[in-house]
Design a protein around this motif. Sequence first.
Motif, PDB file in Angstrom:
ATOM      1  N   ALA A 238       0.838  -1.206   0.000  1.00 59.06           N
ATOM      2  CA  ALA A 238       0.000   0.000   0.000  1.00 59.06           C
ATOM      3  C   ALA A 238       0.870   1.252   0.000  1.00 59.06           C
ATOM      4  O   ALA A 238       2.016   1.228   0.480  1.00 59.06           O
ATOM      5  N   PRO A 239       0.360   2.368  -0.520  1.00 59.38           N
ATOM      6  CA  PRO A 239       1.064   3.642  -0.342  1.00 59.38           C
ATOM      7  C   PRO A 239       1.303   3.882   1.149  1.00 59.38           C
ATOM      8  O   PRO A 239       0.419   3.623   1.979  1.00 59.38           O
ATOM      9  N   ALA A 240       2.496   4.390   1.484  1.00 60.27           N
ATOM     10  CA  ALA A 240       2.878   4.481   2.892  1.00 60.27           C
ATOM     11  C   ALA A 240       3.572   5.804   3.187  1.00 60.27           C
ATOM     12  O   ALA A 240       4.180   6.424   2.311  1.00 60.27           O
ATOM     13  N   LEU A 241       3.480   6.193   4.465  1.00 63.85           N
ATOM     14  CA  LEU A 241       4.142   7.397   4.959  1.00 63.85           C
ATOM     15  C   LEU A 241       4.660   7.086   6.354  1.00 63.85           C
ATOM     16  O   LEU A 241       4.015   6.362   7.120  1.00 63.85           O
ATOM     17  N   PHE A 242       5.837   7.641   6.675  1.00 66.30           N
ATOM     18  CA  PHE A 242       6.378   7.485   8.024  1.00 66.30           C
ATOM     19  C   PHE A 242       6.724   8.862   8.576  1.00 66.30           C
ATOM     20  O   PHE A 242       7.328   9.690   7.891  1.00 66.30           O
ATOM     21  N   VAL A 243       6.291   9.111   9.821  1.00 60.02           N
ATOM     22  CA  VAL A 243       6.536  10.390  10.494  1.00 60.02           C
ATOM     23  C   VAL A 243       7.277  10.109  11.793  1.00 60.02           C
ATOM     24  O   VAL A 243       6.849   9.262  12.591  1.00 60.02           O
ATOM     25  N   THR A 244       8.363  10.827  12.028  1.00 58.12           N
ATOM     26  CA  THR A 244       9.189  10.588  13.200  1.00 58.12           C
ATOM     27  C   THR A 244       9.712  11.908  13.749  1.00 58.12           C
ATOM     28  O   THR A 244       9.723  12.930  13.053  1.00 58.12           O
ATOM     29  N   GLY A 245      10.121  11.893  15.008  1.00 60.51           N
ATOM     30  CA  GLY A 245      10.771  13.047  15.621  1.00 60.51           C
ATOM     31  C   GLY A 245      12.234  12.730  15.883  1.00 60.51           C
ATOM     32  O   GLY A 245      12.574  11.597  16.237  1.00 60.51           O
ATOM     33  N   ARG A 270       5.814   6.980   0.275  1.00 59.61           N
ATOM     34  CA  ARG A 270       5.666   8.311  -0.324  1.00 59.61           C
ATOM     35  C   ARG A 270       6.556   9.352   0.354  1.00 59.61           C
ATOM     36  O   ARG A 270       6.706  10.459  -0.161  1.00 59.61           O
ATOM     37  N   GLY A 271       7.092   9.018   1.527  1.00 57.03           N
ATOM     38  CA  GLY A 271       7.963   9.978   2.181  1.00 57.03           C
ATOM     39  C   GLY A 271       8.231   9.616   3.623  1.00 57.03           C
ATOM     40  O   GLY A 271       7.520   8.809   4.235  1.00 57.03           O
ATOM     41  N   VAL A 272       9.289  10.214   4.164  1.00 53.70           N
ATOM     42  CA  VAL A 272       9.617  10.156   5.582  1.00 53.70           C
ATOM     43  C   VAL A 272       9.684  11.593   6.076  1.00 53.70           C
ATOM     44  O   VAL A 272      10.449  12.402   5.531  1.00 53.70           O
ATOM     45  N   ILE A 273       8.883  11.922   7.073  1.00 52.51           N
ATOM     46  CA  ILE A 273       8.859  13.286   7.610  1.00 52.51           C
ATOM     47  C   ILE A 273       9.532  13.266   8.971  1.00 52.51           C
ATOM     48  O   ILE A 273       9.113  12.542   9.874  1.00 52.51           O
ATOM     49  N   ASP A 274      10.594  14.046   9.100  1.00 49.78           N
ATOM     50  CA  ASP A 274      11.395  14.103  10.319  1.00 49.78           C
ATOM     51  C   ASP A 274      11.129  15.451  10.996  1.00 49.78           C
ATOM     52  O   ASP A 274      11.402  16.502  10.409  1.00 49.78           O
ATOM     53  N   LEU A 275      10.605  15.416  12.213  1.00 46.44           N
ATOM     54  CA  LEU A 275      10.216  16.637  12.913  1.00 46.44           C
ATOM     55  C   LEU A 275      11.302  17.017  13.922  1.00 46.44           C
ATOM     56  O   LEU A 275      11.481  16.336  14.933  1.00 46.44           O
ATOM     57  N   PRO A 276      12.038  18.087  13.678  1.00 46.39           N
ATOM     58  CA  PRO A 276      13.122  18.483  14.587  1.00 46.39           C
ATOM     59  C   PRO A 276      12.595  18.825  15.978  1.00 46.39           C
ATOM     60  O   PRO A 276      11.580  19.511  16.129  1.00 46.39           O
ATOM     61  N   GLY A 277      13.277  18.306  16.988  1.00 45.85           N
ATOM     62  CA  GLY A 277      12.926  18.619  18.366  1.00 45.85           C
ATOM     63  C   GLY A 277      11.738  17.855  18.904  1.00 45.85           C
ATOM     64  O   GLY A 277      11.377  18.013  20.072  1.00 45.85           O
ATOM     65  N   CYS A 278      11.120  17.014  18.087  1.00 45.87           N
ATOM     66  CA  CYS A 278       9.938  16.261  18.510  1.00 45.87           C
ATOM     67  C   CYS A 278      10.367  14.952  19.155  1.00 45.87           C
ATOM     68  O   CYS A 278      11.257  14.262  18.651  1.00 45.87           O
ATOM     69  N   GLY A 279       9.714  14.609  20.257  1.00 49.01           N
ATOM     70  CA  GLY A 279       9.982  13.359  20.935  1.00 49.01           C
ATOM     71  C   GLY A 279       9.031  12.262  20.497  1.00 49.01           C
ATOM     72  O   GLY A 279       8.627  12.198  19.334  1.00 49.01           O
ATOM     73  N   HIS A 280       8.629  11.428  21.448  1.00 50.55           N
ATOM     74  CA  HIS A 280       7.898  10.213  21.117  1.00 50.55           C
ATOM     75  C   HIS A 280       6.413  10.430  20.844  1.00 50.55           C
ATOM     76  O   HIS A 280       5.809   9.659  20.098  1.00 50.55           O
ATOM     77  N   ALA A 292      -0.889  18.425   8.799  1.00 52.30           N
ATOM     78  CA  ALA A 292      -0.513  18.836   7.446  1.00 52.30           C
ATOM     79  C   ALA A 292       0.050  17.666   6.651  1.00 52.30           C
ATOM     80  O   ALA A 292      -0.281  17.481   5.471  1.00 52.30           O
ATOM     81  N   ALA A 293       0.882  16.843   7.313  1.00 49.10           N
ATOM     82  CA  ALA A 293       1.466  15.688   6.621  1.00 49.10           C
ATOM     83  C   ALA A 293       0.393  14.675   6.240  1.00 49.10           C
ATOM     84  O   ALA A 293       0.402  14.134   5.122  1.00 49.10           O
ATOM     85  N   LEU A 294      -0.539  14.410   7.150  1.00 55.05           N
ATOM     86  CA  LEU A 294      -1.609  13.467   6.865  1.00 55.05           C
ATOM     87  C   LEU A 294      -2.493  13.961   5.731  1.00 55.05           C
ATOM     88  O   LEU A 294      -2.850  13.197   4.821  1.00 55.05           O
ATOM     89  N   LEU A 295      -2.838  15.247   5.761  1.00 54.46           N
ATOM     90  CA  LEU A 295      -3.729  15.783   4.730  1.00 54.46           C
ATOM     91  C   LEU A 295      -3.066  15.774   3.349  1.00 54.46           C
ATOM     92  O   LEU A 295      -3.717  15.450   2.350  1.00 54.46           O
ATOM     93  N   GLU A 296      -1.793  16.098   3.299  1.00 62.05           N
ATOM     94  CA  GLU A 296      -1.080  16.054   2.010  1.00 62.05           C
ATOM     95  C   GLU A 296      -1.016  14.634   1.471  1.00 62.05           C
ATOM     96  O   GLU A 296      -1.226  14.384   0.280  1.00 62.05           O
ATOM     97  N   PHE A 297      -0.723  13.675   2.349  1.00 64.41           N
ATOM     98  CA  PHE A 297      -0.654  12.277   1.943  1.00 64.41           C
ATOM     99  C   PHE A 297      -2.022  11.783   1.477  1.00 64.41           C
ATOM    100  O   PHE A 297      -2.140  11.138   0.420  1.00 64.41           O
ATOM    101  N   LEU A 298      -3.072  12.079   2.232  1.00 60.99           N
ATOM    102  CA  LEU A 298      -4.409  11.626   1.872  1.00 60.99           C
ATOM    103  C   LEU A 298      -4.882  12.232   0.545  1.00 60.99           C
ATOM    104  O   LEU A 298      -5.492  11.556  -0.288  1.00 60.99           O
ATOM    105  N   LYS A 299      -4.574  13.503   0.358  1.00 61.10           N
ATOM    106  CA  LYS A 299      -5.002  14.185  -0.866  1.00 61.10           C
ATOM    107  C   LYS A 299      -4.388  13.543  -2.112  1.00 61.10           C
ATOM    108  O   LYS A 299      -5.003  13.519  -3.184  1.00 61.10           O
ATOM    109  N   ALA A 300      -3.159  13.027  -1.960  1.00 57.46           N
ATOM    110  CA  ALA A 300      -2.439  12.473  -3.117  1.00 57.46           C
ATOM    111  C   ALA A 300      -2.845  11.037  -3.441  1.00 57.46           C
ATOM    112  O   ALA A 300      -2.425  10.499  -4.470  1.00 57.46           O
ATOM    113  N   LEU A 301      -3.660  10.417  -2.602  1.00 58.12           N
ATOM    114  CA  LEU A 301      -4.028   9.017  -2.855  1.00 58.12           C
ATOM    115  C   LEU A 301      -4.934   8.909  -4.083  1.00 58.12           C
ATOM    116  O   LEU A 301      -5.829   9.726  -4.259  1.00 58.12           O
TER     117      LEU A 301
END
Length: 301
Positions: A238-245, A270-280, A292-301
């Motif tokens: 499936a199309p996938a996205l990963f978000v991390t801090g 579709r991408g890896v989003i790395d959030l500076p200074g973000c913890g768990h 914003a990341a979720l909406l951009e990913f969903l819009k592109a499906l």
Amino acid sequence: MHIAEQGEGPLVLLLHGWPETWYSWRHQFQALADAGYHVVAPDQRGYGGTDRPEAVDQYSILHLVGDAVALIDALGEQTAVVVGHDWGAPVAWHTALLRPDRVRAVVGLSVPYRARTPAPPIGFMTQRFGAGFYQVYFQQRGVPEAALGRDLPDTFRRVLVGASGDGPAPIPIIPEGGSFLDLMPHPERLPSWLTEEDIAAFVEQFARSGFSGGLNWYRNIDRNWELTAAWATARITAPALFVTGDRDLVRKFGGPDMIAALPKWLPHLRGVIDLPGCGHWTQQERPAEVNAALLEFLKAL
């Protein structure tokens, strides 16, 4: 199963982690509903207002994936976008892996998809980090529950602040004779993303449910390794996205290959989003960026 929901449109499931409930997604409902999605966040098995089976083996990854698929059925849908944070991320990844016919797309926050280890994970983690590693410590019955449940407001202040980008975010190795809470000092004040009302919400929910259900997820780690052997080399299509801090404790013990290996297992990443200074606590600490990341990913499906 207790759920919180908002909006109408394509189904988006939000799966929480430990020690959380549907409430960890409180900042995502309005943004996704306003964009035209039906947003549903359950209390997963063992949490909040959802049933809490007594037997440890009722919390395997097959049960948890089954719950997600059954929820999609109960909501009258054929497919969903499945989003998971912390322990909810492995449930999301495995729902996409085991039932690709039911998952339009998948998003993981904090915890990436990981390849199957060559040996049972608890022994592997004990060798690498020692018997004090928190996932090994959680294999004990009753001991973690007693420590975490002794003072619920203190527990949630320590855990939520301590593992965040505003806390020490320690490598979670517990000293001999200590508890998980020893890793995280009691904070003098809460960071801007966390309120006393938030603490009170988690306290109320865990006063009702206790911690055993959520801890039983950890007690199935080796069982999950056995149950998923047939998918050892399978990929998530499936199309996938990963978000991390970049201050997430998962990054500290996951190693530099944690993200580098993702394209092998997620060919449609579709991408890896790395959030500076973000913890768990990704979606709680950085709701605007996550939305914003979720909406951009969903819009592109």
